[in-house]
Design an enzyme around this catalytic site. Structure first.
Site, PDB file in Angstrom:
ATOM      1  N   SER A 123       0.808  -1.224   0.000  1.00 45.40           N
ATOM      2  CA  SER A 123       0.000   0.000   0.000  1.00 45.40           C
ATOM      3  C   SER A 123       0.841   1.274   0.000  1.00 45.40           C
ATOM      4  O   SER A 123       0.335   2.348  -0.298  1.00 45.40           O
ATOM      5  CB  SER A 123      -0.961   0.020   1.195  1.00 45.40           C
ATOM      6  OG  SER A 123      -0.255   0.176   2.407  1.00 45.40           O
ATOM      7  N   LYS A 164       0.631   4.509   6.821  1.00 45.34           N
ATOM      8  CA  LYS A 164      -0.047   5.349   5.840  1.00 45.34           C
ATOM      9  C   LYS A 164       0.387   6.808   5.982  1.00 45.34           C
ATOM     10  O   LYS A 164       0.967   7.214   6.985  1.00 45.34           O
ATOM     11  CB  LYS A 164      -1.575   5.273   6.041  1.00 45.34           C
ATOM     12  CG  LYS A 164      -2.205   3.905   5.804  1.00 45.34           C
ATOM     13  CD  LYS A 164      -2.243   3.541   4.341  1.00 45.34           C
ATOM     14  CE  LYS A 164      -2.994   2.246   4.083  1.00 45.34           C
ATOM     15  NZ  LYS A 164      -2.289   1.068   4.590  1.00 45.34           N
TER      16      LYS A 164
END
Length: 205
Positions: A123, A164
């Protein structure tokens, strides 16, 4: 910086320091307070803790008080890697000949309570963080210190821990991937626990 020859240490401090260095050289980890007590012939931890505090204040060791296993010998935390010039990712360039400067990693390695996480998944691939990489993280003591665009590790209920980009818009928090295949995670501030912010990426090849 200390001279590392015991010149500014008391006999008791130097004895402990020398023993710790030998122990860590032989076993590759720091000793416990109890082991240090036994080695110094002491029945109380107080003298050991006092000596450790002085060793830290004089710059000989890095140590989180009360956590003996976090101890490091400062002279061995060099954190310096020679920069040998440049390398081309396109056409060829002249090879290196002399070491002209050093890459100093000490600021990263000596930050307090730095921890590492193994990256699982892709990701964050567009941020050049790949599956299997290790990320070095600095603990986040206060979420108000976070700034948009920081890469953070965050614990999200039902999802576990994720790496993230941190984005705050109004009262909402968004954890955004560096991969268009993943949708941002939208949360309220009280729904997430921030663990650390990215310091460095370590990749073994």
């Amino acid at each position: 910086m200390p001279t590392f020859e015991g010149n500014n240490l008391t006999d008791a401090q130097n004895e402990l320091y020398t023993w710790i260095k030998n122990y860590m050289r032989d076993f590759q980890h720091s000793p416990s307070i109890r082991q240090m007590m036994q080695a110094m012939g002491l029945k109380s931890p107080a003298p050991i803790q006092s000596r450790l505090k002085h060793l830290q204040e004089k710059g000989y060791i890095s140590w989180q008080e009360g956590k003996a296993r976090t101890m490091q010998i400062v002279e061995e935390i060099t954190g310096v890697v020679p920069i040998m010039g440049s390398v081309a990712a396109g056409g060829l360039i002249e090879t290196y000949s002399d070491i002209n400067e050093n890459l100093d990693l000490s600021d990263v390695l000596q930050k307090k309570d730095v921890f590492a996480l193994t990256v699982n998944g892709d990701s964050m691939i567009d941020a050049f963080i790949a599956h299997g990489d290790m990320v070095l993280m600095e603990p986040i003591k206060d979420s108000y210190s976070l700034r948009n665009g920081m890469i953070v590790s965050a614990m999200v209920p039902g999802l576990g821990t994720t790496l993230k980009y941190f984005i705050k818009k109004g009262q909402k928090i968004y954890l955004e991937a560096a991969n268009p295949a993943y949708e941002p995670i939208e949360l309220n501030l009280n729904e997430v626990v921030f663990q650390g912010k990215l310091l460095a990426v370590w990749r073994k090849v």
